[in-house]
Design an enzyme around this catalytic site. Sequence first.
Site, mmCIF file in Angstrom:
data_model
loop_
_atom_site.group_PDB
_atom_site.id
_atom_site.type_symbol
_atom_site.label_atom_id
_atom_site.label_comp_id
_atom_site.label_asym_id
_atom_site.label_seq_id
_atom_site.Cartn_x
_atom_site.Cartn_y
_atom_site.Cartn_z
ATOM 1 N N GLU A 54 3.497 23.639 37.021
ATOM 2 C CA GLU A 54 3.002 24.387 35.993
ATOM 3 C C GLU A 54 3.595 25.154 36.806
ATOM 4 O OE1 GLU A 54 1.319 25.119 33.560
ATOM 5 O OE2 GLU A 54 0.306 22.855 33.144
ATOM 6 N N SER A 55 4.831 26.367 36.144
ATOM 7 C CA SER A 55 6.003 26.837 36.283
ATOM 8 C C SER A 55 5.729 28.331 35.818
ATOM 9 C CB SER A 55 6.716 26.491 35.667
ATOM 10 O OG SER A 55 7.465 26.411 34.116
ATOM 11 N N THR A 81 11.661 25.974 44.150
ATOM 12 C CA THR A 81 12.147 27.973 44.007
ATOM 13 C C THR A 81 11.913 28.082 44.527
ATOM 14 O OG1 THR A 81 10.997 29.345 43.108
ATOM 15 C CG2 THR A 81 9.620 27.860 43.863
ATOM 16 N N ASP A 82 12.605 29.092 44.865
ATOM 17 C CA ASP A 82 13.216 30.394 46.012
ATOM 18 C C ASP A 82 12.296 30.980 45.787
ATOM 19 O OD1 ASP A 82 13.122 31.994 43.875
ATOM 20 O OD2 ASP A 82 15.550 32.471 43.852
ATOM 21 N N GLU A 83 10.943 31.009 44.924
ATOM 22 C CA GLU A 83 9.628 31.854 45.407
ATOM 23 C C GLU A 83 8.861 31.738 46.860
ATOM 24 O OE1 GLU A 83 7.843 32.849 41.511
ATOM 25 O OE2 GLU A 83 10.015 32.727 40.766
ATOM 26 N N GLY A 108 0.280 41.183 42.815
ATOM 27 C CA GLY A 108 1.005 40.685 43.548
ATOM 28 C C GLY A 108 2.723 40.516 43.340
ATOM 29 N N LYS A 142 4.238 25.573 44.791
ATOM 30 C CA LYS A 142 5.251 25.017 45.464
ATOM 31 C C LYS A 142 5.819 24.336 46.521
ATOM 32 C CE LYS A 142 8.059 23.655 42.570
ATOM 33 N NZ LYS A 142 8.065 22.252 41.327
ATOM 34 N N ASP A 194 1.657 46.622 36.264
ATOM 35 C CA ASP A 194 2.611 45.878 37.031
ATOM 36 C C ASP A 194 1.456 44.157 36.817
ATOM 37 O OD1 ASP A 194 4.248 44.425 38.437
ATOM 38 O OD2 ASP A 194 4.406 46.197 39.789
ATOM 39 N N TYR A 223 1.673 29.952 42.319
ATOM 40 C CA TYR A 223 2.831 29.251 41.408
ATOM 41 C C TYR A 223 3.522 28.835 42.712
ATOM 42 C CZ TYR A 223 7.064 27.513 40.098
ATOM 43 O OH TYR A 223 8.845 27.129 40.319
ATOM 44 N N PRO A 276 8.197 44.062 26.405
ATOM 45 C CA PRO A 276 6.611 44.400 28.230
ATOM 46 C C PRO A 276 7.517 44.474 29.398
ATOM 47 C CG PRO A 276 6.072 42.357 27.109
ATOM 48 C CD PRO A 276 7.289 42.284 26.882
HETATM 49 P P1 NAD Z 1 9.171 24.255 32.145
HETATM 50 O O1 NAD Z 1 8.406 25.058 32.425
HETATM 51 O O2 NAD Z 1 9.798 24.432 31.126
HETATM 52 O O3 NAD Z 1 8.777 22.817 32.403
HETATM 53 C C1 NAD Z 1 7.907 21.731 32.745
HETATM 54 C C2 NAD Z 1 7.583 20.644 32.567
HETATM 55 O O4 NAD Z 1 6.910 19.765 33.194
HETATM 56 C C3 NAD Z 1 7.409 20.572 31.116
HETATM 57 O O5 NAD Z 1 7.610 19.099 30.117
HETATM 58 C C4 NAD Z 1 5.596 20.096 30.903
HETATM 59 O O6 NAD Z 1 5.277 19.360 29.662
HETATM 60 C C5 NAD Z 1 5.826 18.605 32.285
HETATM 61 N N1 NAD Z 1 4.045 19.080 33.211
HETATM 62 C C6 NAD Z 1 3.488 20.140 33.558
HETATM 63 N N2 NAD Z 1 2.220 19.188 33.801
HETATM 64 C C7 NAD Z 1 2.731 18.328 33.790
HETATM 65 C C8 NAD Z 1 2.175 17.155 34.501
HETATM 66 N N3 NAD Z 1 0.489 16.979 34.956
HETATM 67 N N4 NAD Z 1 2.243 15.879 34.633
HETATM 68 C C9 NAD Z 1 3.807 15.133 33.147
HETATM 69 N N5 NAD Z 1 4.537 16.551 33.228
HETATM 70 C C10 NAD Z 1 3.977 17.988 33.235
HETATM 71 O O7 NAD Z 1 9.436 24.336 34.149
HETATM 72 P P2 NAD Z 1 11.121 24.915 33.940
HETATM 73 O O8 NAD Z 1 11.699 26.048 34.494
HETATM 74 O O9 NAD Z 1 11.712 23.391 33.353
HETATM 75 O O10 NAD Z 1 10.955 23.997 35.511
HETATM 76 C C11 NAD Z 1 10.903 22.821 35.790
HETATM 77 C C12 NAD Z 1 10.685 22.758 37.198
HETATM 78 O O11 NAD Z 1 11.745 23.481 38.171
HETATM 79 C C13 NAD Z 1 9.375 23.221 38.386
HETATM 80 O O12 NAD Z 1 8.877 22.338 39.265
HETATM 81 C C14 NAD Z 1 9.855 24.674 38.547
HETATM 82 O O13 NAD Z 1 9.397 24.164 39.775
HETATM 83 C C15 NAD Z 1 11.457 24.061 39.098
HETATM 84 N N6 NAD Z 1 11.779 25.819 39.089
HETATM 85 C C16 NAD Z 1 12.251 26.635 38.069
HETATM 86 C C17 NAD Z 1 12.976 27.586 38.068
HETATM 87 C C18 NAD Z 1 13.100 28.504 36.512
HETATM 88 O O14 NAD Z 1 13.654 29.317 36.922
HETATM 89 N N7 NAD Z 1 12.271 27.666 35.499
HETATM 90 C C19 NAD Z 1 13.342 27.772 38.770
HETATM 91 C C20 NAD Z 1 13.560 27.696 39.707
HETATM 92 C C21 NAD Z 1 12.325 26.127 40.437
HETATM 93 P P1 TYD Z 2 9.591 35.220 35.104
HETATM 94 O O1 TYD Z 2 10.582 35.096 33.727
HETATM 95 O O2 TYD Z 2 8.181 34.972 34.516
HETATM 96 O O3 TYD Z 2 10.158 35.053 35.894
HETATM 97 P P2 TYD Z 2 9.251 34.685 38.153
HETATM 98 O O4 TYD Z 2 8.259 35.530 37.380
HETATM 99 O O5 TYD Z 2 9.190 33.409 38.189
HETATM 100 O O6 TYD Z 2 10.787 35.345 38.342
HETATM 101 O O7 TYD Z 2 10.044 37.233 35.045
HETATM 102 C C1 TYD Z 2 10.805 37.542 36.163
HETATM 103 C C2 TYD Z 2 10.424 39.005 36.172
HETATM 104 O O8 TYD Z 2 10.297 39.304 35.323
HETATM 105 C C3 TYD Z 2 9.852 39.269 36.754
HETATM 106 O O9 TYD Z 2 10.330 40.321 37.468
HETATM 107 C C4 TYD Z 2 8.741 39.509 36.301
HETATM 108 C C5 TYD Z 2 8.873 40.698 35.214
HETATM 109 N N1 TYD Z 2 8.718 39.543 33.721
HETATM 110 C C6 TYD Z 2 8.741 41.594 32.837
HETATM 111 O O10 TYD Z 2 8.592 42.309 33.624
HETATM 112 N N2 TYD Z 2 7.721 41.146 31.578
HETATM 113 C C7 TYD Z 2 7.502 39.883 31.310
HETATM 114 O O11 TYD Z 2 7.116 39.909 30.158
HETATM 115 C C8 TYD Z 2 7.739 38.440 31.890
HETATM 116 C C9 TYD Z 2 7.261 37.544 31.431
HETATM 117 C C10 TYD Z 2 8.268 38.835 32.680
#
Ligand code: NAD
Ligand code: TYD
Length: 348
Positions: free
Chosen positions: A85-86, A130-132, A287, A158, A284, A154, A209
């Site tokens: 869940e991301s 993630t860097d978070e 957190g 992670k 906002d 989240y 937004p």
């Molecule tokens: P995403 O939400 O687009 O995709 C997640 C995928 O995991 C989906 O296909 C979903 O169906 C699947 N999934 C969720 N719960 C599941 C479960 N219980 N069993 C099997 N499959 C399940 O996410 P993303 O943005 O592609 O991120 C992928 C990975 O990379 C994550 O682990 C996330 O923490 C990490 N990550 C994402 C970012 C980013 O900017 N998006 C940056 C750094 C790390």
């Molecule tokens: P997001 O894409 O949700 O990634 P993350 O929170 O994991 O970094 O958000 C990126 C940044 O944009 C974050 O500072 C929250 C902000 N944001 C908005 O200002 N408006 C929005 O509708 C969304 C989804 C994010």
Amino acid sequence: MKRILITGGAGFIGSHVVRLFVNKYPDYKIVNLDKLTYAGNLENLRDIENAPNYAFIKADICDGGLMDRIIADENIEGVIHLAAESHVDRSIKSPMDFIHTNIIGTVNLLNAAKKQWQGKNHGRFYHISTDEVYGSLESGFFTEETAYDPRSPYSSSKASSDHLVRAYGHTYKLPVVLTNCSNNYGSYQFPEKLIPLMIHNIQSEKQLPVYGKGENIRDWLWVEDHARAIDMVFHKGKEGETYNIGGNNEWKNLDLVHFLCDLMDKKLGRGKGESRKLISFVTDRAGHDMRYAIDASKIKKEIGWEPSVRFEEGLENTVDWYLKNDAWLEHVTSGAYKEYYDQQYKNR
Ligand code: NAD
Ligand code: TYD
């Protein structure tokens, strides 16, 4: 290692990783395991779904027994774990889904891999994070030595999974490797995250937004550069190590939204400044982390990875992709496509 399980391969980053591996390694067997939540869409993989070296399994990583069976039956030699869940906003509303999938799900996969590889001298468990997990920066950059300080449900989930992966490496000698990456952007990202949401709303002339004053900073990376890094770390990363991945590309949210508005005014033939009128400053995020920024010198030096795409170029490419792929957007947001595939792929 030629029999690879990629979890979360129907999601945003996972689909780029699956595509890269299926196309680049015809002699590997790539098994994509995904639950197909709202964020997972097989339409992301249409172009490779019939490749002979590709298979899809619809499954939930929270089912430990099923993970054991799949990893054993498929004789899996390497796991690239992306399923999660991301979305931070969803984690604030429903933390439990994040605890189940991101923590319990990861442990199920670790246990299954441990059983499968015991006594064999192969195996690699690659955890994508993630860097978070490092928290929020006032100055400087996150390095691999930065202490963990996750602040959202989240990032905490992670961080827990990262610790468990390292613990399995340390305690059971499971061959693990981890990467922590900054914010990704590009095609096939579900339109709830900042960039695709803004593109979608600008196109449909809906409110944009911006949380708080839009002063939060993120370090953006082209998703295909991340997928390339994952390929390199999977093959060349040292066992037990962590590598940070980032674009060295910090943008304030409001500057980024302005850039997208101006770019899309041109693409859509709107008057200068038209789309900026859609911006609405909203309450906002609870957190809200102020700034993320990665020091990626370790992966550059030790693995030879570099980001390849300039942000402005990558953003234009991303906008063009979303404008050309209305149908994709329609399908992933309507749920109709998911229902269709749910009937095609019954749970094992
Ligand atoms: P995403 O939400 O687009 O995709 C997640 C995928 O995991 C989906 O296909 C979903 O169906 C699947 N999934 C969720 N719960 C599941 C479960 N219980 N069993 C099997 N499959 C399940 O996410 P993303 O943005 O592609 O991120 C992928 C990975 O990379 C994550 O682990 C996330 O923490 C990490 N990550 C994402 C970012 C980013 O900017 N998006 C940056 C750094 C790390
Ligand atoms: P997001 O894409 O949700 O990634 P993350 O929170 O994991 O970094 O958000 C990126 C940044 O944009 C974050 O500072 C929250 C902000 N944001 C908005 O200002 N408006 C929005 O509708 C969304 C989804 C994010």
